[in-house]
Motif scaffolding. Structure first.
Motif, PDB file in Angstrom:
ATOM      1  N   PHE A 156      30.724  15.028  14.233  1.00 32.90           N
ATOM      2  CA  PHE A 156      29.820  15.893  15.003  1.00 32.90           C
ATOM      3  C   PHE A 156      28.565  16.199  14.190  1.00 32.90           C
ATOM      4  O   PHE A 156      28.525  17.185  13.460  1.00 32.90           O
ATOM      5  CB  PHE A 156      30.518  17.204  15.383  1.00 32.90           C
ATOM      6  CG  PHE A 156      31.777  16.995  16.170  1.00 32.90           C
ATOM      7  CD1 PHE A 156      31.715  16.787  17.542  1.00 32.90           C
ATOM      8  CD2 PHE A 156      33.021  16.996  15.547  1.00 32.90           C
ATOM      9  CE1 PHE A 156      32.875  16.585  18.282  1.00 32.90           C
ATOM     10  CE2 PHE A 156      34.180  16.796  16.278  1.00 32.90           C
ATOM     11  CZ  PHE A 156      34.108  16.580  17.641  1.00 32.90           C
ATOM     12  N   MET A 158      25.214  17.724  13.024  1.00 34.53           N
ATOM     13  CA  MET A 158      24.658  19.036  13.350  1.00 34.53           C
ATOM     14  C   MET A 158      23.378  18.907  14.155  1.00 34.53           C
ATOM     15  O   MET A 158      22.560  18.035  13.889  1.00 34.53           O
ATOM     16  CB  MET A 158      24.295  19.767  12.062  1.00 34.53           C
ATOM     17  CG  MET A 158      25.457  20.354  11.328  1.00 34.53           C
ATOM     18  SD  MET A 158      24.870  21.030   9.759  1.00 34.53           S
ATOM     19  CE  MET A 158      25.944  20.159   8.632  1.00 34.53           C
ATOM     20  N   CYS A 159      23.200  19.809  15.108  1.00 38.03           N
ATOM     21  CA  CYS A 159      21.926  19.871  15.830  1.00 38.03           C
ATOM     22  C   CYS A 159      20.890  20.567  14.934  1.00 38.03           C
ATOM     23  O   CYS A 159      21.232  21.066  13.862  1.00 38.03           O
ATOM     24  CB  CYS A 159      22.094  20.622  17.148  1.00 38.03           C
ATOM     25  SG  CYS A 159      22.434  22.365  16.914  1.00 38.03           S
ATOM     26  N   ARG A 160      19.662  20.623  15.386  1.00 36.71           N
ATOM     27  CA  ARG A 160      18.597  21.192  14.556  1.00 36.71           C
ATOM     28  C   ARG A 160      18.892  22.651  14.197  1.00 36.71           C
ATOM     29  O   ARG A 160      18.771  23.072  13.056  1.00 36.71           O
ATOM     30  CB  ARG A 160      17.267  21.073  15.319  1.00 36.71           C
ATOM     31  CG  ARG A 160      16.031  21.390  14.506  1.00 36.71           C
ATOM     32  CD  ARG A 160      14.777  21.065  15.314  1.00 36.71           C
ATOM     33  NE  ARG A 160      14.784  21.704  16.633  1.00 36.71           N
ATOM     34  CZ  ARG A 160      14.398  22.973  16.856  1.00 36.71           C
ATOM     35  NH1 ARG A 160      13.950  23.702  15.861  1.00 36.71           N
ATOM     36  NH2 ARG A 160      14.437  23.476  18.075  1.00 36.71           N
ATOM     37  N   CYS A 162      21.801  24.304  14.112  1.00 31.92           N
ATOM     38  CA  CYS A 162      22.926  24.433  13.175  1.00 31.92           C
ATOM     39  C   CYS A 162      22.488  24.011  11.778  1.00 31.92           C
ATOM     40  O   CYS A 162      22.854  24.639  10.787  1.00 31.92           O
ATOM     41  CB  CYS A 162      24.114  23.594  13.641  1.00 31.92           C
ATOM     42  SG  CYS A 162      24.992  24.340  15.027  1.00 31.92           S
ATOM     43  N   HIS A 163      21.695  22.955  11.718  1.00 32.65           N
ATOM     44  CA  HIS A 163      21.261  22.482  10.410  1.00 32.65           C
ATOM     45  C   HIS A 163      20.407  23.534   9.699  1.00 32.65           C
ATOM     46  O   HIS A 163      20.535  23.738   8.494  1.00 32.65           O
ATOM     47  CB  HIS A 163      20.489  21.166  10.547  1.00 32.65           C
ATOM     48  CG  HIS A 163      20.189  20.543   9.224  1.00 32.65           C
ATOM     49  ND1 HIS A 163      21.158  19.961   8.442  1.00 32.65           N
ATOM     50  CD2 HIS A 163      19.029  20.457   8.512  1.00 32.65           C
ATOM     51  CE1 HIS A 163      20.613  19.528   7.313  1.00 32.65           C
ATOM     52  NE2 HIS A 163      19.323  19.820   7.340  1.00 32.65           N
ATOM     53  N   ALA A 180      29.155  24.535  13.903  1.00 32.24           N
ATOM     54  CA  ALA A 180      28.999  23.772  15.142  1.00 32.24           C
ATOM     55  C   ALA A 180      28.520  24.728  16.227  1.00 32.24           C
ATOM     56  O   ALA A 180      28.585  25.949  16.052  1.00 32.24           O
ATOM     57  CB  ALA A 180      30.327  23.154  15.563  1.00 32.24           C
ATOM     58  N   GLN A 183      25.993  22.737  21.630  1.00 30.71           N
ATOM     59  CA  GLN A 183      25.193  21.520  21.744  1.00 30.71           C
ATOM     60  C   GLN A 183      25.789  20.379  20.923  1.00 30.71           C
ATOM     61  O   GLN A 183      25.853  19.247  21.367  1.00 30.71           O
ATOM     62  CB  GLN A 183      23.748  21.747  21.247  1.00 30.71           C
ATOM     63  CG  GLN A 183      22.824  22.318  22.292  1.00 30.71           C
ATOM     64  CD  GLN A 183      23.060  23.813  22.403  1.00 30.71           C
ATOM     65  OE1 GLN A 183      22.937  24.532  21.418  1.00 30.71           O
ATOM     66  NE2 GLN A 183      23.422  24.289  23.590  1.00 30.71           N
ATOM     67  N   CYS A 184      26.177  20.698  19.687  1.00 30.35           N
ATOM     68  CA  CYS A 184      26.518  19.602  18.774  1.00 30.35           C
ATOM     69  C   CYS A 184      27.996  19.527  18.424  1.00 30.35           C
ATOM     70  O   CYS A 184      28.450  18.517  17.888  1.00 30.35           O
ATOM     71  CB  CYS A 184      25.698  19.729  17.488  1.00 30.35           C
ATOM     72  SG  CYS A 184      26.087  21.199  16.519  1.00 30.35           S
TER      73      CYS A 184
END
Ligand code: ZN
Ligand code: ZN
Length: 755
Positions: A156, A158-160, A162-163, A180, A183-184
């Protein structure tokens, strides 16, 4: 000044690096912190001498709540001036320490719970919400160091958002490997029992509705599947018992909150603390007299196993549900380990359930819920699994290399003992099928990989027929390792000694069965023990077991053999013919076997408790491990010791025939509850007296109680009181299970001291 610091303990996966980062920045230090592959942490800092010293003081004093530092080694040096700021750097491929520690799973924290319920939060109603303080660990880690790429979160990305949180040092999810969002991260979905997707906008809300309506669901969690149903209606539970072939065995339940639990069970302060601890184990609680849930949950028992929700998904289930509690039993076909893979679960659990509430995150390690019970004010581990395993138990032993204990046959765990740490695995189960044996082998491999230890010695039970014994010798042959056989009750007593840091003890070890060094079935033993030596100094009277295992399954056979020469007992047995598989005919055969003394002998305490249970009409056949004795204890919980029978000790043997005969004679004049209570009292006082006699003769100041019977509160407390009144120190279990689930630990300790 420059300081290079090496930390060991539970320091990965518990928010330690962010904590170090904040400490370092606050103290104006430069350098880095890094996870090591051996599950330790390296810190290098440079700064003024005062700042460095203060930083180290803060490391020692203010660690994150879930961290546990076992050792902190500092080396000071001249600064090299190579850093311009403080960083968390990628994990190093350094392996030095063996026996480092992987954290156990941690239940959802208060902060995440707040986020989950906050409409304005990005993770509002996101079922897999976690942070550096909470979430799965052991069950998601495939290898160390604990980085995302070594977990089942790897798939999974990471989306922006979460990152950004992941790299922001001041964020609670800074370097949270399980980070998480909707979205991601993993997705939750509902299917029918064939795996066909059920269209649903809110799968969790629909799942609670289905449960309320009486459907049976398999629910995927962090360490395996639960099978869930309502608790206020009988129909789903009856159906579940039929398909699971579990006629009587109690089911654990998960209740909405503590207040709800108090509406059907009695909860004291120790029990409340355990229920609400971050481990969230199943706690055995006494049912209230007006128990309002279905009697089919734990039939014939005075207590019920209860836990609180421990993941976001659990909380969301209760948010919509009308039910006060759900059955949440391990999703395992009879005698097999908890199911983990989605396709495996569909195949194995499909026939038992109506729907699956599943998700697309894999499970790296199976882990059942832990089960505990409070005896006196002491916590007894019944099953030490999720939330506890694989955190080590520290022992005061010098161990060279790494000793593996493989356990016995029932409730098996394995144990790796290295340096001063014993890594006791999660619950594996009864080794009766190829699946559980495979699970045991995999767990041994996984634990030695995670702890970076190479096995140098193997310990097993004395019983030549156990699969675990065979496994030990296979491993020994293959890798040219010494294999040490350890007597079952010796292992029980030694695990008690190791846990309490005692060198010598007179131990009472009582359970159903353990292979004795004389080839007989032991189970009511008084042993004088040091770690690598024991002497049997007393035991319960031996009785023939007509039909061997059949006498375990049908305890009326034990009554027949114990009371064989009591005059009218044949007629009494005849009146119970319905409880023998083949009625009158079978009774004749059993009596003939006893007459010819055909069969093996046992000194098992379990068999005597079973016999009393059958004699009192409480339980005639055993459908699960310990059933007759557990039901006897349940009956006794409402009785008093009116029989006041004086234990009869001859030499080193406690007479149990006297007890059965007395109960037989008084069976119509005293209430069942009082007779049950009196029987337990007789055994407790008799065993305690035997132990005291031995301890006095040998000059040993400490007496302990171990084995599966030690879960019995009345017996344990009666032994404790008797022993203490006579001026001896009494020891009992607290961190290691008293029953066979702790055997591997005792085996490893014995083997580590055997040369
Ligand atoms: Zn959290
Ligand atoms: Zn995300």
């Amino acid at each position: 000044m420059r300081a290079e610091i090496l930390l060991e303990g539970i320091v990965q996966g518990v928010g330690f690096r962010p904590f170090v980062y904040r400490c370092a920045v606050r103290n104006r230090l430069v350098g880095y912190v890094q996870n090591r592959q051996d599950a330790g942490i390296t810190i290098v800092v440079e700064g003024s001498g005062r700042d460095v010293k203060r930083f180290i003081r803060e490391l020692k004093n203010n660690r994150p709540p879930l961290a546990k530092v076992d050792s902190l080694v500092v080396e000071y040096a001249r600064p090299k001036g190579e850093f311009t700021d403080f960083r968390i750097v990628n994990s190093a491929r350094v392996r030095e320490i063996t026996g480092s520690v992987v954290p156990p799973d941690i239940s959802i924290c208060q902060e995440c719970l707040k986020d989950l319920r906050d409409r304005s939060n990005r993770r509002h109603k996101y079922f897999f919400i976690t942070c550096t303080d909470c979430g799965p660990r052991y069950t998601t880690i495939r290898d160390t160091p604990y980085d995302r790429s070594n977990t089942t979160m790897q798939k999974f990305p990471m989306c922006r958002h979460c990152h950004e949180e992941y790299i922001e040092p001041m964020d609670r999810r800074f370097h949270a490997q399980t980070i998480a969002c909707a979205q991601c991260g993993p997705k939750v979905y509902l299917t029918d029992n064939d795996g066909g997707l059920v269209g649903s906008e809110d799968p969790i809300r629909d799942a609670s509705r289905l449960l309320d309506e009486g459907y049976i669901l398999a629910i995927k969690g962090n360490g395996g599947f639960h099978i869930a149903s309502a608790t206020t209606r009988d129909d789903p539970i009856v159906r579940l018992r039929r398909t699971k072939h579990r006629a009587q065995k109690p089911f654990a339940i998960m209740a909405r909150d503590l207040e709800t639990i108090k509406s059907f069970a009695c909860v004291n302060s120790e029990e409340a603390a355990l229920l609400e601890s971050y481990v969230k184990p199943i706690v055995l609680l006494r049912k209230r007299q007006d128990f309002r849930l279905s009697d089919r949950i734990a039939p014939g028992l005075f207590n019920v196993g209860v836990m609180l929700p421990y993941t976001g998904l659990h909380f969301m289930l209760f948010e919509h549900a009308k039910e006060p509690a759900f059955i949440m039993t391990s999703g395992n076909p009879p005698d097999e380990p908890i199911a983990t893979g989605n396709s495996e679960a569909l195949k194995k659990l499909g026939p038992e359930v109506d729907f699956f509430l599943s998700h697309d995150r894999e499970i790296a390690q199976r882990c059942d819920d832990s089960v505990v019970r409070v005896v006196g004010k002491n916590t007894m581990m019944i099953r030490r699994s999720r939330g506890y395993a694989p955190a080590p138990i520290y022992v005061d032993a010098k161990v060279d290399g790494c000793v593996l204990g493989v356990g016995g046959e029932l409730n098996v765990t394995c144990c790796l003992l290295t340096q001063k740490k014993a890594f006791l695995s999660q619950h594996i189960g009864d080794i009766e099928t190829p699946d559980t044996l495979q699970f045991l082998k995999r767990t041994i491999r996984h634990l030695s990989k995670l702890t970076r230890s190479e096995i140098t010695k193997v310990a097993c039970d004395l019983h030549p027929g156990f699969q675990t014994t065979r496994l030990a010798f296979e491993m020994g042959d293959k890798n040219e390792l010494p294999v040490i056989k350890v007597q079952h009750h010796h292992a029980h007593t030694v695990k008690l000694m190791a846990e309490n840091d005692v060198e010598e003890v007179v131990g009472i070890a009582c359970d159903g069965f353990g292979h004795g060094h004389d080839g007989k079935a032991w189970g009511g033993e008084i042993l004088h023990c040091s770690s690598n030596h024991y002497e049997r100094i007393g035991h319960l009277q031996e009785h023939l077991m007509p039909g061997g295992d059949l006498a375990t399954k049908y305890p009326l056979r034990m009554v027949a053999t114990i009371l064989y020469d009591v005059e009218d007992v044949e007629d009494w047995l005849g009146s119970k013919a319905a409880y023998f598989l083949y009625g009158e005919k079978e009774i004749e055969i059993v009596l003939a076997e006893i007459e010819r003394k055909k069969g093996s002998y046992t000194s098992s305490c379990g068999r005597v408790l079973d016999a009393v249970s059958a004699l009192l009409g409480i339980c005639y056949s055993r459908t699960y491990e310990g059933e007759p004795a557990m039901k006897l204890e349940s009956a006794a919980a409402y009785g008093k010791d009116d029989l006041k029978l004086q234990p009869r000790i001859q030499g080193e043997i406690l007479d149990t025939r006297l007890l059965l005969e007395e109960i037989y004679r008084r069976r119509d004049s005293l209430p069942v509850a009082d007779l049950a209570c009196s029987a337990q009292s007789y055994l407790a006082r008799g065993l305690a007296e035997l132990a005291v006699l031995g301890a006095e003769r040998l000059g040993v100041p400490t007496i302990g109680f171990s084995g599966g019977v030690a879960y019995n509160e009345q017996i344990t407390l009666a032994i404790r009181d008797f022993v203490q009144e006579r001026g001896f120190r009494f020891i009992m279990h607290n961190r290691v299970p008293p029953g066979d689930a702790g055997i591997s630990f005792g085996q490893a300790i014995v083997a580590s001291k055997t040369f």
